[in-house]
Design an enzyme around this catalytic site. Structure first.
Site, PDB file in Angstrom:
ATOM      1  NE  ARG A 149      -3.433  -2.926  -1.858  1.00  0.00           N
ATOM      2  CZ  ARG A 149      -3.016  -3.817  -0.906  1.00  0.00           C
ATOM      3  NH1 ARG A 149      -1.682  -4.143  -0.727  1.00  0.00           N
ATOM      4  NH2 ARG A 149      -4.031  -4.319   0.002  1.00  0.00           N
ATOM      5  NE  ARG A 205      -3.910  -1.808   2.745  1.00  0.00           N
ATOM      6  CZ  ARG A 205      -3.608  -3.000   3.244  1.00  0.00           C
ATOM      7  NH1 ARG A 205      -2.611  -3.333   3.817  1.00  0.00           N
ATOM      8  NH2 ARG A 205      -4.820  -3.762   3.388  1.00  0.00           N
ATOM      9  CG  HIS A 224      -6.917  -7.943   0.854  1.00  0.00           C
ATOM     10  ND1 HIS A 224      -7.057  -8.511  -0.433  1.00  0.00           N
ATOM     11  CD2 HIS A 224      -6.757  -6.639   0.611  1.00  0.00           C
ATOM     12  CE1 HIS A 224      -6.917  -7.481  -1.575  1.00  0.00           C
ATOM     13  NE2 HIS A 224      -6.789  -6.395  -0.808  1.00  0.00           N
TER      14      HIS A 224
END
Length: 361
Positions: A307, A204, A330
């Site tokens: 990403r 990220r 996630h």
């Protein structure tokens, strides 16, 4: 899209703009650096529908190109809701199409209220009725979301082409602009390493920003990051990313005149005679990617799309959703499942597999 096709679209765009108010053309010119020619043309088509509706609905009786800003400022919520009703029942637009047209109008009105200003520094609009309208609530399937994403990420050969473009070809493209060339030569190792790391790991933006030199494990090809929920994780990245990071780290201290106490991995040069090198900010990285993406001819590419590009390629070549979920950080596997719906033959038929190590459970 080749230059000839772009020119044809711009020709159509300018033809339509002649029929619309001056402030629409001003807005379109403002957006030219940020949106493709095709997107701008779609905006103009949608604006003509709205302005024609104002005329046929007796809100205005003159020529479209003379429609005053004061009329836009005086529209009520009830009146503009009638335009949405017109789209739905007269033009038979689907909810997603209505949302697209409303989004374009919101963007225009936001420009008129919050960005554009008169000579005496007043906004064009003091009241923005479009800000009060809500989008239709649409629950998209994974397939729909994946299809939208597919056109905005790097696929197939573009993956390595983009990296090569940053490392070498950007400078060649602007060889006649000495200032741009010198700036590129100064930062190309840093920029290549940064992009290569995202493309080779799926990190990220916030995770990349906060990386320190000591977070990189050169033997295991991992980066120590703090993920959402303040969780520490060691994330794998590709051998190509390691090669690019190594090249950057060899010049980092001397090139940017960095003191040993500055541990930031990605740094910006000092500003001014008394300035000191500093950690690259999230906004600086976003602008960096935007600059290269526009020059590369794929302006839709952003840090987050890099990403997505990694995740799509990883799934197509390794096809292990639980491991991809862990790699991306996630919290829900449903978020990761979207990449199973992106179908790209270029990736499936790629000769060269990613050089990223497979993960052990």
């Amino acid at each position: 899209m080749d230059n000839h096709s772009k020119q044809q679209i711009y020709t159509k765009l300018h033809k339509h703009l002649k029929d619309l108010p001056w402030y629409v053309e001003e807005y379109i010119n403002y957006k030219k650096r940020k949106l493709s020619a095709a997107s701008l043309l779609n905006y103009v088509h949608d604006y003509k529908i709205f302005f024609n509706w104002l005329v046929t609905g007796n809100y205005y009786s003159g020529e479209l190109k003379n429609l005053p800003l004061e009329l836009l400022e005086s529209l009520t919520v009830q009146e503009t809701e009638q335009f949405l009703t017109f789209l739905q029942y007269e033009l038979h637009n689907k909810e997603v199409t209505m949302n697209r047209k409303l989004s374009g109008l919101k963007s225009l009105f936001n420009y008129l209220q919050n960005i554009a200003e008169t000579r005496d520094l007043q906004p064009y609009l003091k009241r923005n009725v479009m800000a009060k309208l809500e989008f239709n609530d649409i629950k998209e399937s994974m397939e729909t979301t994946a299809n939208k994403m597919e056109g905005k990420i790097l696929l197939g050969d573009e993956y390595e082409q983009f990296r090569q473009f940053i490392a070498y070809d950007y400078g060649k493209l602007y060889k006649d602009n000495k200032k741009l060339v010198n700036f590129h030569l100064r930062n190309r190792e840093r920029d290549t390493a940064l992009i290569s790391l995202i493309l080779g790991s799926g990190l990220r933006l916030s995770e990349v920003v906060n990386l320190n030199v000591d977070d990189i494990d050169h033997s295991k090809f991992t980066a120590r990051v703090i993920r959402k929920g303040n969780k520490e994780q060691y994330v794998y990245f590709s051998k190509q990313a390691m090669d690019d990071l190594t090249e950057y780290l060899q010049i980092r201290s001397k090139r940017y005149d960095i003191e040993k106490t500055n541990k930031a991995l990605f740094v910006a040069a000092a500003m001014g005679p008394k300035g000191t090198p500093r950690r690259l900010t999230a906004r600086a990285i976003e602008k960096l990617v935007e600059k290269y993406a526009n020059a590369f001819g794929k302006p839709s590419v952003s840090v987050h799309k890099l990403r997505h590009s990694f995740a799509t390629r990883y799934h197509n070549e390794i096809n292990d959703v639980p491991k991809l979920r862990r790699q991306l950080g996630h919290s829900s596997i449903q978020t990761t499942m979207i990449y199973t719906h992106i179908n790209n033959e270029d990736l499936k038929n790629a000769v060269d597999k990613m050089d990223m190590p497979r993960f052990d459970e």
